[in-house]
Design an enzyme around this catalytic site. Structure first.
Site, PDB file in Angstrom:
ATOM      1  N   LYS A 129       1.856  27.784 -35.410  1.00  0.00           N
ATOM      2  CA  LYS A 129       1.507  26.365 -35.648  1.00  0.00           C
ATOM      3  C   LYS A 129       0.743  25.770 -34.462  1.00  0.00           C
ATOM      4  O   LYS A 129      -0.285  25.117 -34.634  1.00  0.00           O
ATOM      5  CB  LYS A 129       2.783  25.534 -35.900  1.00  0.00           C
ATOM      6  CG  LYS A 129       3.628  26.032 -37.058  1.00  0.00           C
ATOM      7  CD  LYS A 129       4.895  25.232 -37.237  1.00  0.00           C
ATOM      8  CE  LYS A 129       5.906  25.350 -36.120  1.00  0.00           C
ATOM      9  NZ  LYS A 129       6.519  26.688 -35.948  1.00  0.00           N
ATOM     10  N   ARG A 137      10.864  18.454 -39.733  1.00  0.00           N
ATOM     11  CA  ARG A 137      11.603  19.707 -39.698  1.00  0.00           C
ATOM     12  C   ARG A 137      12.871  19.645 -40.532  1.00  0.00           C
ATOM     13  O   ARG A 137      13.597  20.638 -40.626  1.00  0.00           O
ATOM     14  CB  ARG A 137      12.020  19.964 -38.257  1.00  0.00           C
ATOM     15  CG  ARG A 137      11.380  21.187 -37.661  1.00  0.00           C
ATOM     16  CD  ARG A 137      11.849  21.188 -36.238  1.00  0.00           C
ATOM     17  NE  ARG A 137      11.756  22.466 -35.650  1.00  0.00           N
ATOM     18  CZ  ARG A 137      10.757  22.828 -34.849  1.00  0.00           C
ATOM     19  NH1 ARG A 137       9.748  22.033 -34.638  1.00  0.00           N
ATOM     20  NH2 ARG A 137      10.784  24.003 -34.285  1.00  0.00           N
ATOM     21  N   ARG A 194       5.264  35.703 -26.065  1.00  0.00           N
ATOM     22  CA  ARG A 194       4.534  34.451 -25.810  1.00  0.00           C
ATOM     23  C   ARG A 194       4.737  33.992 -24.359  1.00  0.00           C
ATOM     24  O   ARG A 194       5.790  34.163 -23.774  1.00  0.00           O
ATOM     25  CB  ARG A 194       5.027  33.341 -26.737  1.00  0.00           C
ATOM     26  CG  ARG A 194       4.356  32.006 -26.375  1.00  0.00           C
ATOM     27  CD  ARG A 194       4.643  30.895 -27.313  1.00  0.00           C
ATOM     28  NE  ARG A 194       6.052  30.787 -27.597  1.00  0.00           N
ATOM     29  CZ  ARG A 194       6.524  30.119 -28.644  1.00  0.00           C
ATOM     30  NH1 ARG A 194       5.711  29.523 -29.471  1.00  0.00           N
ATOM     31  NH2 ARG A 194       7.813  30.045 -28.849  1.00  0.00           N
ATOM     32  N   ARG A 249       9.200  30.284 -22.127  1.00  0.00           N
ATOM     33  CA  ARG A 249      10.004  29.095 -22.448  1.00  0.00           C
ATOM     34  C   ARG A 249      11.499  29.389 -22.355  1.00  0.00           C
ATOM     35  O   ARG A 249      11.921  30.527 -22.562  1.00  0.00           O
ATOM     36  CB  ARG A 249       9.675  28.622 -23.874  1.00  0.00           C
ATOM     37  CG  ARG A 249       8.459  27.762 -23.926  1.00  0.00           C
ATOM     38  CD  ARG A 249       7.939  27.436 -25.299  1.00  0.00           C
ATOM     39  NE  ARG A 249       8.897  27.281 -26.378  1.00  0.00           N
ATOM     40  CZ  ARG A 249       8.540  26.994 -27.631  1.00  0.00           C
ATOM     41  NH1 ARG A 249       7.261  26.810 -27.922  1.00  0.00           N
ATOM     42  NH2 ARG A 249       9.426  26.866 -28.586  1.00  0.00           N
ATOM     43  N   ARG A 308      17.057  29.891 -33.640  1.00  0.00           N
ATOM     44  CA  ARG A 308      15.931  29.080 -34.136  1.00  0.00           C
ATOM     45  C   ARG A 308      15.497  29.543 -35.519  1.00  0.00           C
ATOM     46  O   ARG A 308      15.161  28.727 -36.378  1.00  0.00           O
ATOM     47  CB  ARG A 308      14.747  29.157 -33.162  1.00  0.00           C
ATOM     48  CG  ARG A 308      14.938  28.218 -31.972  1.00  0.00           C
ATOM     49  CD  ARG A 308      14.053  28.589 -30.817  1.00  0.00           C
ATOM     50  NE  ARG A 308      12.651  28.543 -31.138  1.00  0.00           N
ATOM     51  CZ  ARG A 308      11.721  29.267 -30.495  1.00  0.00           C
ATOM     52  NH1 ARG A 308      12.075  30.089 -29.540  1.00  0.00           N
ATOM     53  NH2 ARG A 308      10.464  29.150 -30.829  1.00  0.00           N
TER      54      ARG A 308
END
Ligand code: AP5
Length: 219
Positions: free
Chosen positions: A13, A88, A127, A162, A173
């Site tokens: 996203k 969400r 990531r 992160r 998640r």
């Protein structure tokens, strides 16, 4: 463009929002980026949000509504906005509908980016993100590496992993997404805004979104 980007964590996203911003100047609004910025700055919002985020749980709807109510009224939203990570939950989607009615605005599209689960897991563990709260460029050690000494190619700040990228938080998640966010796919299908784009290629996702928007404006 006024778009909602839906998709599991790691579906891309943020990456797609940044590409679309470069295309027509619509502003990317990422609730995740806003919250991470608040955590880093040590604000009241950041203090309230941090525990939920580190555990991979959703931050309470009331905090998110507060952020979005004011964010959508900022002048840069006049050019259009790309909602990345919001709504969400069904209550957030209902609240967004009311906010847009109040502002006399209409969504163009809700794009659901579909990517296989094994690709998602690989992407999330590889990531890296720029640590500068005003930049937050997204990298990937396999597909889009930062500089060899781990710096952001845009602003030169260190690129980091992160806090919610532990295996436990990623698993949580994904569970939270399935339980709380996936029902939005049907919600927006019923509202007539939904476009499903199943692809692991960012170029294909971007062109699918552009095509869907053109199709909508020709209706
Ligand atoms: P948030 O920051 O929104 O995280 P997320 O939804 O889990 O999404 P991600 O940012 O992890 O993934 P993405 O889909 O943007 O993928 P990306 O482009 O980075 O939220 C974090 C937390 O904040 C939540 O857990 C929650 O606690 C809280 N929160 C936020 N919003 C909230 C809300 N509305 N309500 C309540 N709580 C909220 O891509 C992933 C990786 O893949 C990158 O490395 C990228 O380089 C790579 N990649 C992307 N596309 C490609 C491609 N085509 N090919 C190869 N690699 C690719």
């Amino acid at each position: 463009m006024r778009i909602v980007l839906l998709g599991a964590p790691g579906a891309g996203k943020g990456t797609i929002a940044k590409l679309l911003t470069d295309y027509d100047g619509s502003v990317q609004i990422s609730t995740g980026d806003i919250l991470r910025g608040a955590v880093k700055a040590g604000t009241e919002l950041g203090k309230k949000a941090q525990g939920y985020m580190d555990r991979g749980e959703l931050v309470p709807d009331s905090l998110i509504m507060e952020i979005m109510e004011s964010r959508l009224q900022e002048p840069d939203c006049k050019k259009g906005f790309l909602l990345d990570g919001f709504p969400r939950t069904i209550p957030q989607a209902d609240a967004l509908k009311k906010m847009l009615q109040k502002l006399n605005l209409k969504l163009d599209l809700v794009a659901n980016i579909e990517v296989p689960k094994e690709v998602i897991l690989d992407r999330l563990t590889t990531r890296r993100t720029c640590s500068n709260a005003n930049c937050q460029e997204i990298y990937n050690i396999k597909s889009k590496p930062p500089t060899p000494d781990g710096k952001c190619k845009k602003c030169g700040s260190p690129v980091i992993q992160r806090a919610d990228e532990t295996v436990e938080a990623i698993t949580k998640r994904l569970e939270t997404y399935n339980e709380k966010t996936a029902p939005l796919i049907d919600y927006y299908r019923k509202e007539g805004f939904l476009k499903i784009i199943a692809s692991t290629s960012s170029d294909e996702v971007v062109s699918g979104i552009k095509k869907a928007i053109k199709g909508k404006s020709a209706e």
